[in-house]
Structures are given as structure tokens and as C-alpha cells.
Design an enzyme around this catalytic site. Structure first.
Site, PDB file in Angstrom:
ATOM      1  N   GLY A 105       0.806  -1.218   0.000  1.00  0.00           N
ATOM      2  CA  GLY A 105       0.000   0.000   0.000  1.00  0.00           C
ATOM      3  C   GLY A 105       0.839   1.269   0.000  1.00  0.00           C
ATOM      4  O   GLY A 105       0.538   2.221  -0.729  1.00  0.00           O
ATOM      5  N   ASN A 136      -8.426   3.724   8.250  1.00  0.00           N
ATOM      6  CA  ASN A 136      -7.888   2.531   8.905  1.00  0.00           C
ATOM      7  C   ASN A 136      -8.188   2.479  10.392  1.00  0.00           C
ATOM      8  O   ASN A 136      -8.336   1.406  10.968  1.00  0.00           O
ATOM      9  CB  ASN A 136      -6.378   2.446   8.669  1.00  0.00           C
ATOM     10  N   GLY A 181      -2.078  -6.340  -0.332  1.00  0.00           N
ATOM     11  CA  GLY A 181      -2.485  -7.739  -0.236  1.00  0.00           C
ATOM     12  C   GLY A 181      -2.765  -8.225   1.175  1.00  0.00           C
ATOM     13  O   GLY A 181      -3.758  -8.917   1.423  1.00  0.00           O
ATOM     14  N   CYS A 185       0.415   6.331  24.059  1.00  0.00           N
ATOM     15  CA  CYS A 185       1.422   5.455  24.643  1.00  0.00           C
ATOM     16  C   CYS A 185       1.757   4.260  23.763  1.00  0.00           C
ATOM     17  O   CYS A 185       2.823   3.695  23.865  1.00  0.00           O
ATOM     18  CB  CYS A 185       0.956   4.947  26.001  1.00  0.00           C
TER      19      CYS A 185
END
Lengths: 414, 285
Positions: A74, A154, A203, A326
Site C-alpha cells: 500500500g 484505517n 495484499g 502510549c
């Protein structure tokens, strides 16, 4: 190797290679190892498998096979698309429009480009994570070379209106690239009817191996190659083909196409079950983002910190991820949640659960059962939970760090 | 994934002394929600002036929770004066170490402790946390906190300052400011002969003593066919053994005092005294 059984709910990070994919790949290491560019038939037979994989992937996308260029993943596809277009336009147009919630493969590239003479505009999102279409429209100018906006986020799974963005770009005569790494295999995509010029995919997000990806380049789109060398991929991406990866991606694409409708249904049902169960069972929980991928749940637990939650989940064999500062090694919580104006009380305590076809109802119920105990344990520790805090007002803060002038850290957090 | 020690994970899973002391004699608070970690430390003193009970509430990651837990264990039974000597490195050492980027969790413990002691001295009045100029507005870090971290941990780079205090970890706008503070404090420390820091950890002390022995002492002794071995250190007492011709030398006491002890005091710490194996203390001149 870690023998502990794991409930894997981090599929937006990476996925298990499908057994069908693994089986299809194995012969290409030791038997069908020829170079597809070779003249001899031993290599030539491999080329047929590469072509077949290209057709499978094109079919999943609604594209023509010659519009598919295989890459290493990507990030390479994003870099190839953006840098390739800017170079092909010969530096005549020096403005890139993108969003504040892009993956680092696009966002960090934008920051880099802005240091070497390009102008970059980042479009904001609202509290639900939806893109500000008016701001986008206003940002596109005569100098704009390319708009690069992700298909699905995402971290939150929020979907952007790709058709609408593409139509706007067409009207304004600007090229449109979308990072669809999280969308491919999870939502239907038909590039034969969508106004998209370039599309990146990876992929390992759809049960193919790591190290293989692809870039869709619509016929006629001006793109200069990023990697120059041999003639592979019709001169658009040099380097001997990653044949096992390409074959694997082909099989993964076929599985995704064949099962998409059913998987979307099943994943949504499981995800919704998890979401409802956690909202019912845990105090101070809130979901981040509306209109999402079927597999993603980003949920915040107020007044507690994400890394602590993740480590407690890890103890019981549950793998997830967090937008907390964190966990990233940086000191800032997720740029996506901050762009959405998620308050700090919740941003540090955000957990992302991302599902795949391999998750079961039993696994989801296990998480629903154990999460309230983890949340309660950490809330007991927290000085900010209102019921722990009756005695006194918090006086530990210096000034009002959330409102530091000029740093932009909290610009939408008021 | 962070590499936490077993001790960190154990204190994270089973933190000691969680809770509230309703009638606390001293309360120290540092951090904020926006910064991602915060600690409230509460102390109850006994009639003997020692810390009879210490409790905490912490918002933060595993290392923040473990550091708070370690802090309360370290200070219980101590007077406030003794407790004030507990450094962030002591907290990290108690836990078997912390990842470099998580050292700020130990510093947060130390800061909360100092805030609590200050609160006690003021008779329980609120302590203004803005104890000096605000340097990092994103993370709410003042100049005094940065300066203390530089001095106590001998920090050399901006990155280290960020790891230890979080300053500079937000928008980065204050990085030139941190660089200037680093430069100033480092120069001050050098002028004060304080290449020798006040609070060396045992490990650092051993390292510095070994370096000084190698560089300043051994070459001279070896010229005369002698040598020296570092056997142990006990607080400020450095226990050594003289070897070769030195071990039979009637002037060995003089060697120890005039050469070894003088050099160690010059290069490591002025409070050190050198003792030869067999507990023969070096006489003061």
C-alpha cells in the site's frame, strides 16, 4: 513461536493468509520458480499465472487487467500514485489536496512534499469522521494536480463518499487518487463506473501475504514510474515480479469477490454484536465514527488509557490496537481522533477492534464478557473518573495544555 | 510492543497502594488528561514523622501505573526528607528498568512526590503546579521540571529530554527553547565541577569509578609494577584491593589517600572515601 491461542481482532493491521492462498502460493517457491520474463517455457508458464492473478484482481475492482500494476504494498502504491502524477505533470501543477485523517503513507508524504516546494491542503472531518465536502470543493484550484482521499479510514473504518469526490474532481479537471487499502475486499468496488483515476491496495489486508500490493491506474492517466529499471509491469514498475505474492493476491481477490456479499453481512452482524455488547456492558464507552466499514469498531473508554486496556486484553489472549499516545511511541494520541474532535478524555482510551471472516461469535462473546472487568479495574485507578474524584478538584495540570496557542494540537477540540 | 520487565508487568497487573487517603497530610498531583498520563499521590504521616501510608490514583499506560506503584513502595516508612532523595532513576531501578521512551513515567512519580512534599510544607495549601515558566504548552512542562530532569539524569539531547519529561513531544514548537535550556544547564553543571552529578545510580557510580581508575590511576601504578582492583562499593565507600608491588608497599595507605581517593573525589564524587579490602579505612589527612 507464541503458542497461546489468540482472538485476533486486529485485521485492519494485517490479516491471516487464507489457507487457499497459502496452498496456491507454495508451488511457486520450489517448482514454478522461473522468471516470467524469460524466453524459455519454464519461465513462460509462470507468466500465465501472473496474468491470471492480474485478471482476478481486475475483476474484483471492476477494472481492465492492463490497468493493474503490482507493487510491494500500500505505501508503495500511494507513493507511486502521488509522486508519479506530480512528476508526470512536469512540475506545472504544484498543489496536492488530501485529508487530515489519511494513513501516514499519504500524510507523511504530503508533509514531505510541502517541504520541497509543493503546496498541500489537508481537508478536515466532522465529529462523525465525515469529510467536509465544501472545504474540499473550495480547496481545489487551477494549480491543483491531484486529490488524494482515502476510501475508508484505517482507524475508525469511516467511509468517504468516493463517487461524489470523484465526480467533483472530474468537473474541476483534477486527477483523483484513493488509498483503498482498507476498503478492498470489505466493500463492493466497481471502477468501471466510478470516477477514480488511481487506487491503492495492499495484499495483506485481504488475506494475501505481506509484501504485495497493487495500484490501479486508469488508462490514459499520466503517471511516471517511481522505480525505474526493467520493463516489468509494462515499464510502470521495474523489478522481477514477486510471483508468489502476485499469485496469492490473485487468489485472495477471487475469494473476496466470491464471498463479498455474504462476508459483509456476517461481519456487520458480528461487529454490531460486539458494539452493542460493549456499550451495554462498559461504563463511559462511546463509538468513534459513523458510516463505517462492516468490520471496524473504534470505541473509547473514558478516563482510562488505551495501552493499559490493550495489555489487559493481551493477557486474556485478545489482540486489538489503540489510538492512544502510549502505544505509538509518540506522545500524541491518534491524529484521526484528534481531527474528529474526540475529546482527550476519550482519545487516549480508544480501542480499535477490526474483524475478519475468521472471527466467530464465541470470540466476540468472550470479549463482551471480559471487557467490563478490565474497564472497571482501570477506572478504579483513574484520578479523573468523576466518582473517584468527589474529594477534590484536579490541580495537577499546568495552565490548560489542551489549549496551547498556535500548536494546532486541539484545533477542533472545543 | 514495548519491552517491559516482568517487574513492570507485575506491578501493572497488581498495583500496590491504589486508592484514596481521605485525611491525607500531603497530596501531590501532576499531569493531565490531555497529556495522556496523570498521577495523584496521597501521603499520611505517622506520629514519628515517617510516611505511614501512601496511596495513588493514576491515569496512564502500564509503565505509569507500575511507576506509581513502585514509588509508594519506595517511600513508605521514610521521613519526608528521606523520601525527597528518591530519584526517578530509583523508581526505574526498582522496576528493573523502563524503556527509554517511558522514562517520563518515572519522572512523573518523582514530580508528584516533590509536589506532595511541597504541599505538606505549605500546610496542605494547594501547590501551584506552574512552578516556573511554561516551556512545552502541549504537554504542560515547566522550565524547572526540565532543568531538574537534565541535572538528575544528565540528559544530553532534546530527544532525551522528551523521553524523560515529554517536553517537545507535541507540536515541537518548543524544541529550540529546550535546546537553549540544555545548553545553559549543561554549562552550569560543568562550571560547578558537576560533571559529577548529585544522584548517581549505583551502576553509574561503578562505571565512573572504573573509568577513573583506568584513565587516571592504573597507568601510574603500573609504572611501578602495581595495580588496583575495584571490589565493591557501599554507598560512598569504595572498596578496593591493591595488587602487585603496591600490595607490599608500606606507602600503600598514602597511595590510596593521595592518589586513588583524591582522583575519585575529583572525577566521580567529592563524598567518596576509599577503603582497602580488609576494612582498613584510609586516614584523613
Amino acid at each position: 513461536m507464541n503458542e497461546k491461542p489468540v482472538i485476533y481482532l486486529d485485521n485492519n493491521a494485517t490479516t491471516r493468509v487464507a489457507p487457499e492462498v497459502r496452498d496456491a502460493i507454495l508451488p511457486f517457491f520450489t517448482d514454478l520458480y522461473g522468471n516470467p520474463s524469460s524466453i524459455h517455457s519454464f519461465g513462460g508458464q509462470v507468466k500465465r499465472h501472473v496474468d491470471q492473478a492480474r485478471q482476478e484482481l481486475a475483476a474484483l475492482l471492476g477494472a481492465q487487467p492492463d490497468e493493474v500494476v503490482f507493487t510491494a504494498g500500500g505505501s508503495e502504491s500511494d507513493n507511486q500514485a502521488i509522486r508519479g502524477v506530480l512528476e508526470a505533470l512536469g512540475g506545472k501543477k504544484r498543489h496536492l489536496v488530501t485529508s487530515r485523517v489519511e494513513h501516514p503513507a499519504v500524510r507523511s508524504l504530503g508533509q514531505h512534499l510541502s517541504k520541497i516546494g509543493y503546496r498541500v491542503t489537508e481537508i478536515g472531518v466532522d465529529h462523525d469522521g465525515a469529510l467536509d465536502m465544501e472545504e474540499l470543493s473550495a480547496a481545489i484550484g487551477d494549480d491543483t494536480a491531484l486529490v488524494s482521499i482515502m476510501w475508508a479510514n484505517n482507524e475508525t473504518g469511516v467511509l468517504f463518499p468516493i463517487e461524489e469526490i470523484g465526480a467533483l474532481c472530474r468537473r474541476r479537471g483534477v486527477l483523483f487518487h484513493t488509498d483503498a487499502v482498507q476498503a478492498v475486499g470489505k466493500v463492493p468496488i466497481d471502477l468501471s463506473r466510478l470516477p477514480v483515476d488511481l487506487l491503492s491496495l495492499s495484499g495483506h489486508k485481504l488475506h494475501a501475504p505481506k509484501g504485495i500490493g497493487a495500484l490501479f491506474i486508469r488508462r490514459g492517466t499520466p503517471v511516471s514510474p517511481l522505480i525505474i529499471g526493467g520493463h516489468q509491469e509494462r515499464g510502470r514498475r521495474a523489478g522481477t515480479e514477486n510471483v508468489p505474492g502476485i499469485v496469492g493476491l490473485g487468489v485472495a481477490a477471487r475469494l473476496a469477490r466470491q464471498n463479498l456479499a455474504q462476508e459483509v453481512r456476517e461481519l456487520s452482524a458480528l461487529r454490531d454484536r460486539l458494539e452493542q455488547g460493549l456499550l451495554r456492558g462498559c461504563r463511559g464507552a462511546r463509538v468513534n465514527g459513523k458510516n463505517r466499514l462492516p468490520n471496524t469498531l473504534n470505541i473509547s473508554f473514558e478516563y482510562i488509557e488505551g495501552e493499559s486496556i490493550l495489555l489487559h486484553l493481551d493477557e486474556i489472549g485478545v489482540a486489538a490496537s489503540s489510538g492512544s499516545a502510549c502505544t505509538s511511541g509518540s506522545l500524541e494520541p491518534s491524529h484521526v481522533l484528534r481531527a474528529m474532535g474526540v475529546p482527550f478524555t476519550a482519545a487516549h482510551g480508544s480501542i480499535r477492534f477490526s474483524l475478519s471472516r475468521y472471527n466467530t461469535r464465541q470470540e466476540i462473546d468472550f470479549v463482551i464478557e471480559h471487557m467490563p472487568r478490565i474497564v472497571d479495574k482501570l477506572r478504579e485507578l483513574s484520578p479523573f473518573v468523576p466518582e473517584n474524584n468527589r474529594q477534590r478538584q484536579w490541580q495537577g495540570s499546568v495552565g490548560n495544555p489542551a489549549c496551547a496557542p498556535g500548536c494546532g494540537r486541539c484545533s477542533s477540540d472545543h | 510492543m514495548w519491552e517491559y520487565t516482568d517487574k513492570v508487568m507485575e506491578h501493572f497487573r497488581n498495583p500496590r497502594n491504589v486508592g484514596v487517603i481521605e485525611d491525607a497530610d500531603a497530596v501531590g498531583e501532576v499531569g493531565s488528561l490531555s497529556c495522556g498520563d496523570a498521577l495523584r499521590l496521597m501521603l499520611k504521616l505517622g506520629p514519628d514523622g515517617r510516611i505511614a501510608d501512601a496511596k495513588f490514583q493514576t491515569f496512564g499506560c502500564a509503565s505509569a501505573i507500575a511507576s506509581s506503584s513502585a514509588l509508594t513502595e519506595l517511600i513508605k516508612g521514610k521521613t519526608l526528607e528521606e523520601a525527597a532523595q528518591v530519584t526517578n532513576q530509583d523508581i526505574a531501578d526498582y522496576l528493573g528498568g523502563l524503556p527509554e521512551q517511558k522514562m517520563h513515567c518515572s519522572v512523573m512519580g518523582r514530580d508528584a512526590l516533590l509536589a506532595a512534599i511541597e504541599n505538606f510544607k505549605k500546610g496542605g495549601a494547594p501547590v501551584p503546579r506552574k512552578d516556573s515558566r511554561l516551556v512545552c504548552a502541549c504537554m504542560g512542562v515547566t522550565e524547572k521540571v526540565i532543568e531538574r530532569a537534565i541535572r538528575e539524569n544528565r540528559l544530553k539531547t532534546v530527544e532525551e529530554v522528551t523521553h524523560y519529561t515529554k517536553a517537545g513531544g507535541g507540536c515541537g514548537g518548543c524544541i529550540p527553547d529546550i535546546e537553549a535550556i540544555l545548553k545553559r544547564v549543561t554549562a552550569e553543571m560543568e562550571r560547578a565541577g558537576a560533571t559529577v552529578p548529585k544522584n548517581l545510580t549505583v551502576f553509574e557510580k561503578i562505571q565512573k569509578i572504573q573509568e577513573t581508575l583506568d584513565r587516571e590511576i592504573r597507568p601510574a601504578l603500573r609504572q611501578d609494577g602495581g595495580d588496583i582492583e575495584l571490589l565493591d562499593i557501599d554507598g560512598d565507600r569504595v572498596i578496593v584491593s591493591l595488587r602487585g608491588t603496591c600490595s607490599q608497599c608500606r606507602l600503600s595507605t598514602v597511595t590510596l589517600k593521595d592518589v586513588v581517593q583524591a582522583k575519585l573525589r575529583e572525577f566521580v564524587s567529592p563524598t567518596l572515601s576509599v577503603i582497602e579490602d580488609g576494612n582498613r579505612p584510609v586516614e584523613e589527612a
